[in-house]
Design a protein around this motif. Structure first.
Motif, mmCIF file in Angstrom:
data_model
loop_
_atom_site.group_PDB
_atom_site.id
_atom_site.type_symbol
_atom_site.label_atom_id
_atom_site.label_comp_id
_atom_site.label_asym_id
_atom_site.label_seq_id
_atom_site.Cartn_x
_atom_site.Cartn_y
_atom_site.Cartn_z
ATOM 1 N N ARG A 154 3.869 13.185 -5.467
ATOM 2 C CA ARG A 154 4.918 12.512 -4.708
ATOM 3 C C ARG A 154 4.297 11.400 -3.877
ATOM 4 N NH1 ARG A 154 6.275 14.311 0.854
ATOM 5 N NH2 ARG A 154 4.494 15.448 1.703
ATOM 6 N N MET A 155 5.141 10.499 -3.409
ATOM 7 C CA MET A 155 4.678 9.444 -2.536
ATOM 8 C C MET A 155 5.027 9.799 -1.093
ATOM 9 S SD MET A 155 5.370 5.333 -2.733
ATOM 10 C CE MET A 155 7.055 5.412 -2.110
ATOM 11 N N ILE A 156 4.065 9.669 -0.210
ATOM 12 C CA ILE A 156 4.311 9.913 1.213
ATOM 13 C C ILE A 156 5.056 8.709 1.772
ATOM 14 C CG2 ILE A 156 3.284 10.368 3.464
ATOM 15 C CD1 ILE A 156 2.810 12.603 1.516
ATOM 16 N N ASN A 157 6.235 8.957 2.325
ATOM 17 C CA ASN A 157 7.071 7.848 2.789
ATOM 18 C C ASN A 157 7.800 8.253 4.067
ATOM 19 O OD1 ASN A 157 8.430 5.401 2.889
ATOM 20 N ND2 ASN A 157 10.021 6.048 1.458
ATOM 21 N N PRO A 158 7.149 8.100 5.235
ATOM 22 C CA PRO A 158 7.822 8.451 6.493
ATOM 23 C C PRO A 158 9.142 7.696 6.643
ATOM 24 C CG PRO A 158 5.485 8.034 6.861
ATOM 25 C CD PRO A 158 5.780 7.604 5.454
ATOM 26 N N LYS A 159 10.159 8.421 7.102
ATOM 27 C CA LYS A 159 11.490 7.823 7.191
ATOM 28 C C LYS A 159 11.618 6.865 8.376
ATOM 29 C CE LYS A 159 13.604 11.882 5.043
ATOM 30 N NZ LYS A 159 14.575 13.005 5.210
ATOM 31 N N ARG A 160 10.793 7.115 9.400
ATOM 32 C CA ARG A 160 10.821 6.244 10.576
ATOM 33 C C ARG A 160 9.385 6.004 11.029
ATOM 34 N NH1 ARG A 160 14.917 9.889 11.047
ATOM 35 N NH2 ARG A 160 13.712 11.327 12.330
ATOM 36 N N MET A 161 9.228 5.385 12.180
ATOM 37 C CA MET A 161 7.897 5.108 12.689
ATOM 38 C C MET A 161 7.131 6.401 12.941
ATOM 39 S SD MET A 161 8.501 1.915 15.325
ATOM 40 C CE MET A 161 6.736 1.813 15.600
ATOM 41 N N MET A 221 0.841 -1.199 0.000
ATOM 42 C CA MET A 221 0.000 0.000 0.000
ATOM 43 C C MET A 221 0.879 1.253 0.000
ATOM 44 S SD MET A 221 -2.871 1.165 2.776
ATOM 45 C CE MET A 221 -1.658 1.098 4.114
ATOM 46 N N LYS A 222 0.511 2.205 -0.840
ATOM 47 C CA LYS A 222 1.244 3.451 -0.947
ATOM 48 C C LYS A 222 0.277 4.627 -0.829
ATOM 49 C CE LYS A 222 4.788 1.487 -3.990
ATOM 50 N NZ LYS A 222 5.443 1.569 -5.339
ATOM 51 N N VAL A 223 0.763 5.693 -0.252
ATOM 52 C CA VAL A 223 -0.022 6.927 -0.150
ATOM 53 C C VAL A 223 0.588 7.941 -1.108
ATOM 54 C CG1 VAL A 223 -0.707 8.847 1.322
ATOM 55 C CG2 VAL A 223 -0.701 6.514 2.237
ATOM 56 N N PHE A 224 -0.248 8.429 -2.037
ATOM 57 C CA PHE A 224 0.186 9.400 -3.034
ATOM 58 C C PHE A 224 -0.377 10.775 -2.699
ATOM 59 C CE2 PHE A 224 -0.174 5.242 -5.016
ATOM 60 C CZ PHE A 224 1.050 5.095 -5.649
ATOM 61 N N GLU A 225 0.391 11.801 -3.041
ATOM 62 C CA GLU A 225 -0.058 13.174 -2.834
ATOM 63 C C GLU A 225 0.151 13.972 -4.116
ATOM 64 O OE1 GLU A 225 0.712 15.698 0.854
ATOM 65 O OE2 GLU A 225 2.109 16.594 -0.588
ATOM 66 N N PHE A 226 -0.949 14.500 -4.643
ATOM 67 C CA PHE A 226 -0.891 15.406 -5.793
ATOM 68 C C PHE A 226 -1.009 16.829 -5.273
ATOM 69 C CE2 PHE A 226 -3.433 17.231 -9.559
ATOM 70 C CZ PHE A 226 -2.278 17.721 -10.164
ATOM 71 N N GLN A 227 0.056 17.587 -5.446
ATOM 72 C CA GLN A 227 0.053 18.992 -5.027
ATOM 73 C C GLN A 227 -0.421 19.830 -6.205
ATOM 74 O OE1 GLN A 227 3.905 19.977 -3.396
ATOM 75 N NE2 GLN A 227 3.715 18.503 -1.735
ATOM 76 N N CYS A 228 -1.726 20.042 -6.228
ATOM 77 C CA CYS A 228 -2.391 20.713 -7.344
ATOM 78 C C CYS A 228 -2.285 22.224 -7.193
ATOM 79 C CB CYS A 228 -3.856 20.277 -7.388
ATOM 80 S SG CYS A 228 -4.801 21.003 -8.732
ATOM 81 N N LYS A 229 -1.784 22.873 -8.220
ATOM 82 C CA LYS A 229 -1.672 24.334 -8.218
ATOM 83 C C LYS A 229 -2.957 24.925 -8.786
ATOM 84 C CE LYS A 229 2.587 24.217 -6.753
ATOM 85 N NZ LYS A 229 2.932 24.667 -5.388
ATOM 86 N N ILE A 230 -3.626 25.736 -7.975
ATOM 87 C CA ILE A 230 -4.875 26.329 -8.421
ATOM 88 C C ILE A 230 -4.796 27.855 -8.357
ATOM 89 C CG2 ILE A 230 -6.416 24.388 -7.967
ATOM 90 C CD1 ILE A 230 -7.066 25.564 -5.278
ATOM 91 N N LYS A 231 -5.251 28.459 -9.442
ATOM 92 C CA LYS A 231 -5.316 29.918 -9.526
ATOM 93 C C LYS A 231 -6.737 30.363 -9.201
ATOM 94 C CE LYS A 231 -4.415 33.743 -12.737
ATOM 95 N NZ LYS A 231 -3.959 34.090 -14.103
ATOM 96 N N PHE A 232 -6.848 31.334 -8.316
ATOM 97 C CA PHE A 232 -8.160 31.838 -7.943
ATOM 98 C C PHE A 232 -8.599 32.902 -8.945
ATOM 99 C CE2 PHE A 232 -7.519 29.347 -4.349
ATOM 100 C CZ PHE A 232 -8.638 29.361 -3.529
ATOM 101 N N LEU A 233 -9.785 32.723 -9.480
ATOM 102 C CA LEU A 233 -10.341 33.647 -10.469
ATOM 103 C C LEU A 233 -11.202 34.721 -9.812
ATOM 104 C CD1 LEU A 233 -11.367 30.992 -13.137
ATOM 105 C CD2 LEU A 233 -9.180 32.195 -12.892
ATOM 106 N N LYS A 234 -11.510 34.513 -8.543
ATOM 107 C CA LYS A 234 -12.244 35.485 -7.732
ATOM 108 C C LYS A 234 -11.695 35.431 -6.312
ATOM 109 C CE LYS A 234 -16.696 35.031 -10.163
ATOM 110 N NZ LYS A 234 -18.151 34.743 -9.992
ATOM 111 N N ASP A 235 -11.903 36.465 -5.535
ATOM 112 C CA ASP A 235 -11.603 36.408 -4.108
ATOM 113 C C ASP A 235 -12.555 35.408 -3.452
ATOM 114 O OD1 ASP A 235 -9.736 38.362 -4.477
ATOM 115 O OD2 ASP A 235 -10.826 39.929 -3.399
ATOM 116 N N VAL A 236 -12.022 34.586 -2.542
ATOM 117 C CA VAL A 236 -12.842 33.607 -1.824
ATOM 118 C C VAL A 236 -12.457 33.646 -0.350
ATOM 119 C CG1 VAL A 236 -13.437 31.161 -1.528
ATOM 120 C CG2 VAL A 236 -13.069 32.087 -3.835
ATOM 121 N N GLU A 237 -13.445 33.795 0.509
ATOM 122 C CA GLU A 237 -13.188 33.768 1.944
ATOM 123 C C GLU A 237 -12.865 32.353 2.404
ATOM 124 O OE1 GLU A 237 -16.422 35.518 4.038
ATOM 125 O OE2 GLU A 237 -16.105 37.521 3.193
ATOM 126 N N TYR A 238 -12.034 32.268 3.448
ATOM 127 C CA TYR A 238 -11.550 30.968 3.912
ATOM 128 C C TYR A 238 -12.691 30.010 4.231
ATOM 129 C CZ TYR A 238 -9.089 27.433 6.621
ATOM 130 O OH TYR A 238 -8.595 26.221 7.073
#
Length: 231
Positions: A106-113, A1-18
């Motif tokens: 990238r693949m999430i891969n902790p180096k230790r426990m 089993m592997k955990v993958f992370e896609f760091q998606c770059k998104i441009k905001f076309l309007k102001d959006v409150e948190y």
């Protein structure tokens, strides 16, 4: 089993409150999934989705994501095919507020426990009575939290887990008041938590799995996204 992370770059076309950004990023992903027949069924099913997202970062000091600025939305999953789908189909996909302009995986891969999991977005446990603290005990909350993660793990891997698994040694609630997440014209109430992960094989497997699927419920709606610290 592997955990993958896609760091998606998104441009905001309007102001959006948190407080509104969760709905906007969720719609961005949903609107891609429903264009594909296979993933439309996946989206509409009640089955576990096996992916989790956080809120775009960095967060602005005034809590408003700025029009024209680019932020990173992390999409994690234990399903490599799903991550590949997002990589391919999110590029140049846009809604009224957001435009995906690329990213990296990238693949999430902790180096230790793993010694700790800590929630970046609120952990949600849905029920019919609202926020859990007025209705159920802490042991009941903890049982639901652990059982939910175990069921997701068993569903994905097919591996049977003993009911008495010791996942963590302590739990810490970081918020004094419940944290609100907008959802279908209501607010779900959740918590920011830290878990000190136990030093046993099954606890480590579950903790790693949680990085890819989230803790609690509504993970594909940006709830229960966790990061980790290792020994």
């Amino acid at each position: 089993m592997k955990v993958f992370e896609f760091q998606c770059k998104i441009k905001f076309l309007k102001d959006v409150e948190y407080q509104n950004v969760y709905e906007k990023t969720t719609y961005l992903l949903d609107s891609v999934l429903i264009k594909d027949e296979q993933y439309l069924k996946f989206h509409e099913s009640k089955d576990y989705k096996f992916y989790v997202t956080d809120a775009p970062w960095p967060v602005e000091s005034d809590g408003i994501y700025k029009k024209g600025h680019v932020y990173t939305l992390r999409i994690r999953s234990v399903d490599g095919n799903l991550i590949e789908f997002f990589i391919k189909h999110l590029y140049q996909h846009q809604t009224k507020e957001l435009l995906c302009i690329g990213g990296e995986v990238r693949m999430i891969n902790p180096k230790r426990m793993i010694s700790k999991l800590y929630s970046v977005t609120p952990v949600i446990l849905k029920n019919d009575f609202g926020y859990w603290k007025a209705e159920i005990s802490l042991p009941e909350y903890e049982e639901r939290l652990i059982v939910n993660l175990m069921k997701k793990y068993q569903s994905f891997t097919g591996e049977k887990i003993e009911d008495d698994v010791h996942l963590y040694d302590s739990i810490l609630f970081k918020n004094k008041m419940p944290v609100k997440i907008p959802y279908k014209n209501i607010h779900l109430l959740g918590d920011k938590i830290d878990l000190e992960i136990a030093n046993n094989e099954m606890a480590q497997k579950l903790a790693y799995f949680a990085l890819g699927v989230g803790l609690g419920e509504n993970n594909s709606r940006s709830c229960g996204f966790v990061n980790y610290k290792y020994l």
